[in-house]
Scaffold this motif. Structure first.
Motif, mmCIF file in Angstrom:
data_model
loop_
_atom_site.group_PDB
_atom_site.id
_atom_site.type_symbol
_atom_site.label_atom_id
_atom_site.label_comp_id
_atom_site.label_asym_id
_atom_site.label_seq_id
_atom_site.Cartn_x
_atom_site.Cartn_y
_atom_site.Cartn_z
ATOM 1 N N ASN A 87 0.823 -1.211 0.000
ATOM 2 C CA ASN A 87 0.000 0.000 0.000
ATOM 3 C C ASN A 87 0.856 1.259 0.000
ATOM 4 N N ASN A 94 3.132 4.110 3.082
ATOM 5 C CA ASN A 94 3.956 3.405 4.076
ATOM 6 C C ASN A 94 5.349 3.187 3.527
ATOM 7 N N ASN A 108 7.515 0.355 3.079
ATOM 8 C CA ASN A 108 7.491 -1.117 3.094
ATOM 9 C C ASN A 108 8.911 -1.637 2.934
ATOM 10 N N ASP A 114 7.404 0.546 8.139
ATOM 11 C CA ASP A 114 6.003 0.580 8.582
ATOM 12 C C ASP A 114 5.419 -0.825 8.435
ATOM 13 N N PHE A 115 5.822 -1.477 7.352
ATOM 14 C CA PHE A 115 5.444 -2.878 7.158
ATOM 15 C C PHE A 115 6.674 -3.649 6.710
ATOM 16 N N TYR A 117 7.993 -7.097 5.034
ATOM 17 C CA TYR A 117 7.630 -8.269 4.251
ATOM 18 C C TYR A 117 8.813 -9.233 4.286
ATOM 19 N N VAL A 125 4.003 -10.865 6.779
ATOM 20 C CA VAL A 125 3.956 -9.402 6.705
ATOM 21 C C VAL A 125 3.703 -8.902 8.120
ATOM 22 N N THR A 126 4.614 -8.107 8.627
ATOM 23 C CA THR A 126 4.511 -7.643 10.011
ATOM 24 C C THR A 126 4.469 -6.132 10.045
ATOM 25 N N GLU A 127 3.585 -5.600 10.870
ATOM 26 C CA GLU A 127 3.569 -4.149 11.022
ATOM 27 C C GLU A 127 4.793 -3.750 11.840
ATOM 28 N N GLY A 128 5.407 -2.627 11.483
ATOM 29 C CA GLY A 128 6.621 -2.181 12.174
ATOM 30 C C GLY A 128 6.317 -1.707 13.585
ATOM 31 N N ARG A 163 5.555 -4.141 18.007
ATOM 32 C CA ARG A 163 5.054 -5.487 17.749
ATOM 33 C C ARG A 163 5.992 -6.295 16.857
ATOM 34 N N ALA A 164 6.685 -5.550 15.966
ATOM 35 C CA ALA A 164 7.588 -6.233 15.043
ATOM 36 C C ALA A 164 8.700 -6.940 15.803
#
Lengths: 230, 258
Positions: free
Chosen positions: A26, A29, A31, A194-195, A197, A209-212, A215-216
């Protein structure tokens, strides 16, 4: 803005690099695409950029195949033409489109100002540091007004201060376009993306795919495991 | 580009100019030693050659001949550059070109082209044959060097132009031509030296002026000082041309680090 890869297949001779690879990225972001060496990260960028043709599958930009010039690709090396100055490199996409030199000059200067290379405008690439070369190449991508910005190892051969400059710049630039940067450095990816992959396996697929952000880091162990899974 | 390699030229860096002068002086001293020792008419003293060169240059006869030779060399190099670059590019970058032209260029390169002078004379007349033989011989270094460099043009640069929406014309103008320029200059530099050597043969075949004819006429009169004066004039002009192209090549390569 959305970039989609549908059922991509690609081989180097007998080596199946991708088979049924699907992914979407998307806009807005930063990526980051990570994965072990040789998994096909650069190959995937080249497929998106239209430099390599997949044997099957398609790339869609907002539902349609991307037009020429809509995607800006920065290779790891050779990102600037060595026989042109920074200014000439940055103006190149506009020259190719036949935009007048006065208009081109104005737009190139704005982009160089934004990426912090205006004072280096008349230098040749060999007189620039790794970071300066990347920022000049990013200025060229901005001038081209590309909807998609692809960067292969944008911080390779760049000193730590230069790395911070580049990621900060990309964070800003990514707000208005689809940006995909490849790196092999997991920590750097988790810190700035931000994301994230994760490309893994053979044939390779987007395994996670992990959000930054915080949590990452919780996913670090599983990402590292994916690195070594074959 | 990654870390650029420093281009280190092989001849005439400014600091070595002194060594160059010393080498010239050594040559003069050795010549004079041989001339004094052997006392032969074909080994005139240095001052005899110098005096003769000065007289010829100030009287104007050799100047006129030198101008004529330089005009012939310039015209020949223009022809060999245009054809050499075109053929070199086609041999490297077009699929038919690489299949057809490359073997032709490589197969005809070692031929003794100078032996074609009588045929060229018959085909193109006196003046035309001189230009043709110099052009033909100087074509090869330019074509081969262009071909080598065009084969080495990094694909990534062309891909960059493609991603910007550029076509074959843009790739030629923005990538191929700037990337082969150092190779073209190397070829031209070698071609210039060859041209100065070949111009003597071309001009001494049918004597219609030029330094080659001047030297040949001096030979026929057993005027050895004249022979050497002509040789020095020709080689000095050749050396200056070589150095000028070398400097241009060095500047460009230093600028782009390529």
């Amino acid at each position: 803005m959305r970039l989609e890869l549908r059922e991509i297949a690609f081989s180097f001779g007998d080596l199946k690099v991708f088979d049924h690879l699907n992914a979407s990225f998307n806009g807005g972001n930063l990526n980051i695409l990570i994965g072990p060496n040789g998994v096909g990260k650069s190959t995937l960028l080249k497929i998106i950029a239209g430099i390599l043709k997949p044997s099957r599958g398609e790339v869609f930009l907002d539902g349609a195949p991307p037009a020429r010039g809509e995607i800006s690709y920065l290779p790891q090396d050779n990102e600037l033409l060595p026989w042109f100055t920074v200014r000439e490199n940055v103006e190149l996409p506009l020259k190719i489109r036949g935009i007048s030199s006065a208009e081109g000059r104005k737009r190139a200067e704005q982009a160089m100002e934004l990426t912090g290379v205006l004072q280096l405008a008349d230098r040749y690439p060999r007189r620039l540091s790794g970071g300066e070369r990347k920022r000049a190449a990013i200025a060229r991508a901005l001038v081209a007004e590309a909807k998609v910005l692809l960067l292969d190892e944008p911080t390779a051969n760049v000193d730590p201060a230069g790395k911070e400059d580049i990621w900060r710049l990309l964070k800003g630039v990514a707000k208005e376009r689809i940006t995909i940067a490849v790196t092999h450095d997991i920590a750097e990816a988790l810190l700035v993306g931000d994301f994230i992959y994760v490309l893994s396996g053979r044939p390779a697929r987007i395994a996670e795919v992990t959000e930054g952000g915080e949590r990452a880091w919780e996913r670090l162990r599983s990402i590292v495991e994916l690195y070594y899974r074959r | 580009m990654g870390k650029a390699k420093e281009y280190s030229g092989a001849l005439l860096p400014p600091l070595r100019a002194l060594y160059f002068l010393a080498a010239l002086l050594l040559l003069v001293v050795l010549w004079e030693a041989a001339a004094s020792l052997y006392q032969r008419p074909y080994l005139p003293h240095v001052w005899e050659i110098g005096e003769r060169l000065w007289r010829e240059l100030s009287a104007g006869e050799l100047v006129g001949d030198l101008q004529l030779s330089l005009r012939r060399i310039a015209l020949s190099l223009l022809i060999s550059s245009l054809t050499g670059i075109t053929f070199g590019l086609l041999a490297a970058r077009s699929s038919y070109g690489s299949r057809l032209l490359r073997p032709i260029i490589l197969a005809t390169y070692p031929m003794p082209h100078i032996t074609l002078i009588p045929i060229l004379l018959w085909l193109l007349g006196v003046e035309g044959s001189k230009i043709a033989v110099i052009s033909l011989i100087t074509f090869y270094p330019i074509a081969l060097s262009t071909m080598e460099w065009a084969l080495r043009t990094p694909r990534e640069y062309e891909q960059l132009i493609e991603t910007m929406g550029g076509n074959a014309w843009h790739k030629t103008v923005y990538v191929v031509i700037p990337s082969i320029l150092p190779g073209v200059l190397t070829g031209l530099r070698l071609a210039v030296s060859t041209a100065f050597a070949v111009v003597f043969v071309a001009e001494s075949f049918v004597l219609t002026g030029g330094v080659g004819a001047f030297i040949e006429e001096s030979w026929q009169r057993f005027d050895y000082a004249g022979v050497y004066a002509g040789m020095i004039a020709l080689s000095a002009a050749g050396m200056i041309s070589y150095a000028a192209i070398w400097l241009l090549e060095k500047r460009y390569r230093e600028k782009i680090g390529y």
